[in-house]
Write a protein that holds these residues in place. Sequence first.
Motif, PDB file in Angstrom:
ATOM      1  N   MET A  61      67.444 -11.602 -81.172  1.00 20.37           N
ATOM      2  CA  MET A  61      68.701 -11.281 -80.254  1.00 20.37           C
ATOM      3  C   MET A  61      69.729 -11.525 -81.292  1.00 20.37           C
ATOM      4  SD  MET A  61      67.731 -10.204 -77.149  1.00 20.37           S
ATOM      5  CE  MET A  61      69.575 -10.511 -76.478  1.00 20.37           C
ATOM      6  N   PHE A  62      69.732 -12.601 -81.941  1.00 21.02           N
ATOM      7  CA  PHE A  62      71.129 -12.871 -82.875  1.00 21.02           C
ATOM      8  C   PHE A  62      71.265 -11.664 -83.883  1.00 21.02           C
ATOM      9  CE2 PHE A  62      71.328 -16.723 -80.713  1.00 21.02           C
ATOM     10  CZ  PHE A  62      72.987 -17.187 -80.682  1.00 21.02           C
ATOM     11  N   ASN A  67      74.475  -7.152 -86.180  1.00 17.94           N
ATOM     12  CA  ASN A  67      74.363  -5.760 -86.394  1.00 17.94           C
ATOM     13  C   ASN A  67      75.819  -5.288 -85.855  1.00 17.94           C
ATOM     14  OD1 ASN A  67      72.045  -5.570 -87.590  1.00 17.94           O
ATOM     15  ND2 ASN A  67      70.743  -4.883 -86.062  1.00 17.94           N
ATOM     16  N   LEU A  68      76.094  -5.560 -84.467  1.00 14.90           N
ATOM     17  CA  LEU A  68      77.223  -5.168 -83.981  1.00 14.90           C
ATOM     18  C   LEU A  68      78.560  -5.831 -84.539  1.00 14.90           C
ATOM     19  CD1 LEU A  68      76.285  -5.719 -80.142  1.00 14.90           C
ATOM     20  CD2 LEU A  68      76.351  -3.618 -81.165  1.00 14.90           C
ATOM     21  N   MET A  69      78.368  -7.093 -85.171  1.00 16.81           N
ATOM     22  CA  MET A  69      79.409  -7.426 -85.842  1.00 16.81           C
ATOM     23  C   MET A  69      79.801  -6.850 -87.144  1.00 16.81           C
ATOM     24  SD  MET A  69      81.128 -10.260 -84.234  1.00 16.81           S
ATOM     25  CE  MET A  69      81.792 -11.179 -85.458  1.00 16.81           C
ATOM     26  N   GLN A 116      68.691 -24.558 -82.611  1.00 20.24           N
ATOM     27  CA  GLN A 116      68.736 -23.189 -82.989  1.00 20.24           C
ATOM     28  C   GLN A 116      69.809 -22.012 -82.930  1.00 20.24           C
ATOM     29  OE1 GLN A 116      65.408 -20.554 -81.224  1.00 20.24           O
ATOM     30  NE2 GLN A 116      65.619 -21.893 -79.320  1.00 20.24           N
ATOM     31  N   TYR A 117      70.414 -22.289 -81.486  1.00 19.01           N
ATOM     32  CA  TYR A 117      71.629 -21.605 -81.342  1.00 19.01           C
ATOM     33  C   TYR A 117      72.894 -21.798 -82.163  1.00 19.01           C
ATOM     34  CZ  TYR A 117      68.890 -20.352 -77.115  1.00 19.01           C
ATOM     35  OH  TYR A 117      67.922 -19.856 -76.449  1.00 19.01           O
ATOM     36  N   GLU A 122      75.673 -18.817 -87.408  1.00 18.45           N
ATOM     37  CA  GLU A 122      76.072 -18.228 -88.525  1.00 18.45           C
ATOM     38  C   GLU A 122      75.617 -16.776 -89.133  1.00 18.45           C
ATOM     39  OE1 GLU A 122      75.259 -18.967 -93.495  1.00 18.45           O
ATOM     40  OE2 GLU A 122      73.891 -19.625 -91.820  1.00 18.45           O
ATOM     41  N   THR A 123      74.447 -16.256 -88.567  1.00 14.84           N
ATOM     42  CA  THR A 123      74.092 -15.329 -89.048  1.00 14.84           C
ATOM     43  C   THR A 123      74.789 -13.832 -88.206  1.00 14.84           C
ATOM     44  OG1 THR A 123      72.462 -15.089 -86.707  1.00 14.84           O
ATOM     45  CG2 THR A 123      71.502 -15.863 -88.839  1.00 14.84           C
ATOM     46  N   VAL A 124      75.701 -14.313 -87.166  1.00 15.51           N
ATOM     47  CA  VAL A 124      76.460 -13.328 -86.429  1.00 15.51           C
ATOM     48  C   VAL A 124      77.960 -13.307 -87.247  1.00 15.51           C
ATOM     49  CG1 VAL A 124      77.748 -12.852 -84.662  1.00 15.51           C
ATOM     50  CG2 VAL A 124      75.481 -13.494 -84.233  1.00 15.51           C
ATOM     51  N   LEU A 125      78.372 -14.401 -87.597  1.00 12.82           N
ATOM     52  CA  LEU A 125      79.413 -14.640 -88.277  1.00 12.82           C
ATOM     53  C   LEU A 125      79.618 -14.055 -89.719  1.00 12.82           C
ATOM     54  CD1 LEU A 125      80.647 -18.223 -87.090  1.00 12.82           C
ATOM     55  CD2 LEU A 125      81.624 -16.274 -86.098  1.00 12.82           C
ATOM     56  N   VAL A 126      78.543 -13.972 -90.435  1.00 13.18           N
ATOM     57  CA  VAL A 126      78.569 -13.736 -91.776  1.00 13.18           C
ATOM     58  C   VAL A 126      78.577 -12.180 -91.838  1.00 13.18           C
ATOM     59  CG1 VAL A 126      77.531 -15.681 -92.529  1.00 13.18           C
ATOM     60  CG2 VAL A 126      76.002 -13.811 -92.064  1.00 13.18           C
ATOM     61  N   GLU A 127      78.317 -11.384 -90.834  1.00  8.91           N
ATOM     62  CA  GLU A 127      78.103  -9.897 -90.931  1.00  8.91           C
ATOM     63  C   GLU A 127      79.508  -9.269 -91.189  1.00  8.91           C
ATOM     64  OE1 GLU A 127      75.438  -8.055 -90.978  1.00  8.91           O
ATOM     65  OE2 GLU A 127      74.344  -9.823 -90.820  1.00  8.91           O
TER      66      GLU A 127
END
Length: 301
Positions: A61-62, A67-69, A116-117, A122-127
């Motif tokens: 999900m993240f 990918n959207l970011m 975990q959330y 981080e995986t969202v912010l680094v995109e």
Amino acid sequence: GTSQLKFSEYCVMCWELLKSKAFFYAILFVFVTPAIGNINTTAAGQVKISWAGVQNFQNQMFSVLGNLMFIMGLWLVKKKFLNSSWRMMLIVTTVFLLLLDSFFITLTVFDVVRNQYFYLGETVLVEVPKAANFVVSTFVVVEMADHGNEGLVYGLMTTAGNLGLPVGNAIGNQIYRLFEPSISSTNNYIEDTLAFRRTVFYSFLVSYGFSFLSLAVLYFLPRQKAEAQERKATWSRRPIYGYVTVAMLSVAFIYSLMVNFMSMIPSTMCLEFAGGDGCNSALAKPPLSSNNSNSSNVLLR
């Protein structure tokens, strides 16, 4: 219609491209940057699974949100930073990525926050900074290409970049096996001692050091499109650049192929060259350790 090139003519065009100093510098950049920057600690996967407790569904999900970011990052670069210095863009994004990663990793490793959330945030912010890096690498390909050799330039530079990744992973396997207690053993993450936390943290610091070191390769990157075109027009063409490029990529291909395949085959994965502890020490371990190792492999699947 367009005339189709013969194979011999295509080979000549390829060699002319490889002889260019400007193209040689571009190849060095796209190959060496990931080869150094991706010497990442082998502890990352275990920290994510064993300490942060990341589950597969949440991870996927993240990834979608990431990918959207990434798409948003591409739009941001197009609107605001299209004419910015490529070198400065990579310096800023790399430093930002490392600072962001170190924040989440430090809090997770030392058991300040193990959620975990929180970890997946981080995986969202680094995109967004990753999108900037992607745009720069794409610009380099576009500027190096001339009319008629676009596919050739894209193929050679993509191949060089893709070869850098397994080379970095192979070197990482050999470096991080030296850390004691072993950062690849699941049992050490279950015991979770303060001494082992420090060892894992130090391995991440080494990773960050290699990422900073990869910024030195920016010397080979043009600052912007105008400089890239100037290099193509004025820099020399010599056979030595072609010979070095072919030799470098051939050695990298053979080395990464050997190390990565040997690390997957049970009979050779214990070799120090493949990142193991040595087959003699593996044979000396009692059967119980072997069973624990097999159990750890099952948990990671």
